[in-house]
Design a protein around this motif. Sequence first.
Motif, PDB file in Angstrom:
ATOM      1  N   GLY A   1     -59.045  45.855  69.793  1.00  0.00           N
ATOM      2  CA  GLY A   1     -60.114  44.914  70.095  1.00  0.00           C
ATOM      3  C   GLY A   1     -59.584  43.600  70.627  1.00  0.00           C
ATOM      4  O   GLY A   1     -58.761  43.548  71.549  1.00  0.00           O
ATOM      5  N   LEU A   2     -60.049  42.507  70.037  1.00  0.00           N
ATOM      6  CA  LEU A   2     -59.669  41.171  70.465  1.00  0.00           C
ATOM      7  C   LEU A   2     -58.159  40.963  70.442  1.00  0.00           C
ATOM      8  O   LEU A   2     -57.585  40.315  71.321  1.00  0.00           O
ATOM      9  N   MET A   3     -57.488  41.520  69.436  1.00  0.00           N
ATOM     10  CA  MET A   3     -56.058  41.281  69.265  1.00  0.00           C
ATOM     11  C   MET A   3     -55.240  41.826  70.424  1.00  0.00           C
ATOM     12  O   MET A   3     -54.190  41.270  70.764  1.00  0.00           O
ATOM     13  N   LEU A   4     -55.687  42.908  71.051  1.00  0.00           N
ATOM     14  CA  LEU A   4     -54.960  43.462  72.194  1.00  0.00           C
ATOM     15  C   LEU A   4     -54.839  42.423  73.300  1.00  0.00           C
ATOM     16  O   LEU A   4     -53.758  42.210  73.862  1.00  0.00           O
ATOM     17  N   TYR A   5     -55.946  41.749  73.601  1.00  0.00           N
ATOM     18  CA  TYR A   5     -55.944  40.776  74.698  1.00  0.00           C
ATOM     19  C   TYR A   5     -55.209  39.496  74.316  1.00  0.00           C
ATOM     20  O   TYR A   5     -54.517  38.899  75.140  1.00  0.00           O
ATOM     21  N   VAL A   6     -55.347  39.079  73.055  1.00  0.00           N
ATOM     22  CA  VAL A   6     -54.618  37.891  72.601  1.00  0.00           C
ATOM     23  C   VAL A   6     -53.115  38.151  72.646  1.00  0.00           C
ATOM     24  O   VAL A   6     -52.333  37.307  73.113  1.00  0.00           O
ATOM     25  N   ALA A   7     -52.699  39.335  72.186  1.00  0.00           N
ATOM     26  CA  ALA A   7     -51.277  39.684  72.199  1.00  0.00           C
ATOM     27  C   ALA A   7     -50.734  39.719  73.622  1.00  0.00           C
ATOM     28  O   ALA A   7     -49.613  39.254  73.885  1.00  0.00           O
ATOM     29  N   ALA A   8     -51.519  40.271  74.545  1.00  0.00           N
ATOM     30  CA  ALA A   8     -51.083  40.323  75.940  1.00  0.00           C
ATOM     31  C   ALA A   8     -50.834  38.919  76.476  1.00  0.00           C
ATOM     32  O   ALA A   8     -49.807  38.658  77.126  1.00  0.00           O
ATOM     33  N   LEU A   9     -51.758  37.997  76.190  1.00  0.00           N
ATOM     34  CA  LEU A   9     -51.602  36.629  76.680  1.00  0.00           C
ATOM     35  C   LEU A   9     -50.421  35.926  76.031  1.00  0.00           C
ATOM     36  O   LEU A   9     -49.731  35.132  76.683  1.00  0.00           O
ATOM     37  N   CYS A  10     -50.170  36.213  74.762  1.00  0.00           N
ATOM     38  CA  CYS A  10     -49.030  35.598  74.071  1.00  0.00           C
ATOM     39  C   CYS A  10     -47.718  35.951  74.771  1.00  0.00           C
ATOM     40  O   CYS A  10     -46.792  35.136  74.827  1.00  0.00           O
ATOM     41  N   GLY A  11     -47.632  37.156  75.296  1.00  0.00           N
ATOM     42  CA  GLY A  11     -46.412  37.574  75.964  1.00  0.00           C
ATOM     43  C   GLY A  11     -46.373  37.235  77.442  1.00  0.00           C
ATOM     44  O   GLY A  11     -45.303  37.295  78.058  1.00  0.00           O
TER      45      GLY A  11
END
Length: 299
Positions: free
Chosen positions: A154-164
């Motif tokens: 969910g949301l965490m997939l997109y947040v994690a992508a942006l973090c990297g």
Amino acid sequence: MTTPSRRTTRDQVAARLLGGSIRRSHNSLVEIDWDAPQDPDLFYMPPETISLYGTPLWEKMSHRERVELSRQEVANTFSRAVWFENTLNQGLLRTMLYQDPTSPHVHYALTELGDETRHMVMFGKMVSAIGAEPYRLSRLQVLAVQAMPFLYRGLMLYVAALCGEEVIDDVQRKYLAHPGLQPIVAQTMRIHIAEEARHIRFAREGVRRRMQTAPWWSRTFCATANGAAAFILDKMFNDKRAYERCGLPVREAVRQAKANEYNRAGRRAAFADFREFLEDNNLLNVVSRAAWRRYGFLA
């Protein structure tokens, strides 16, 4: 469940990104001359982005020693970027199991998978081409990396992508602004920046969309967990093995790098745009702020 209007907006964004991919995608295997000679006096990264820049140890190093440190630190960054792309790809694939395989959204996600796979090849080729040994993960780090994709939901997939992607993208743009960079590094950065711009747009839209419907516990988890990225980025920028390979006093080099204000100023600048995005979406809290501050990305 995704409502028709949200699904339409999501697919419209994906369709535009697919169009961009058709017009501007790259293959480093044919676009980069991996066998081109490298100038031994050119840096592999801008001097001001090297971990020891401006420190007493730096002042004692010769120009060639500084160049060698830049080569080792670039090799570390590229090596670790490979496993990050690996975890992101796993997260995207797991998510697609629950999505419509005929939608533009899934088609763009698959396109991004292809981009990221080519980036992994490009990073590996880069480390090999500059004559450096890859920086391998420890067994504990491998276990942690294997667990990460299970959290990318969910949301965490997109947040994690942006973090990297966000902080690295800013750093790479600074690489390209340096006039005396090794051409092979500049070519790699140029390709990665062009394709990551679409990936960042996709992830930002994903965060905005998910924030509208995500339950409070998901928003709280993401606002807390993104602070772990500060630790990961710290390792991407700075590994004590680089000092070992350069024949520097490791403990003293680590101490000076951690205290180096040039490092912290550079990290704050690279984090600035992403921090604003997190703030705007209520994705920073006391815990994550402390983590980003601990590793120099926040004042």
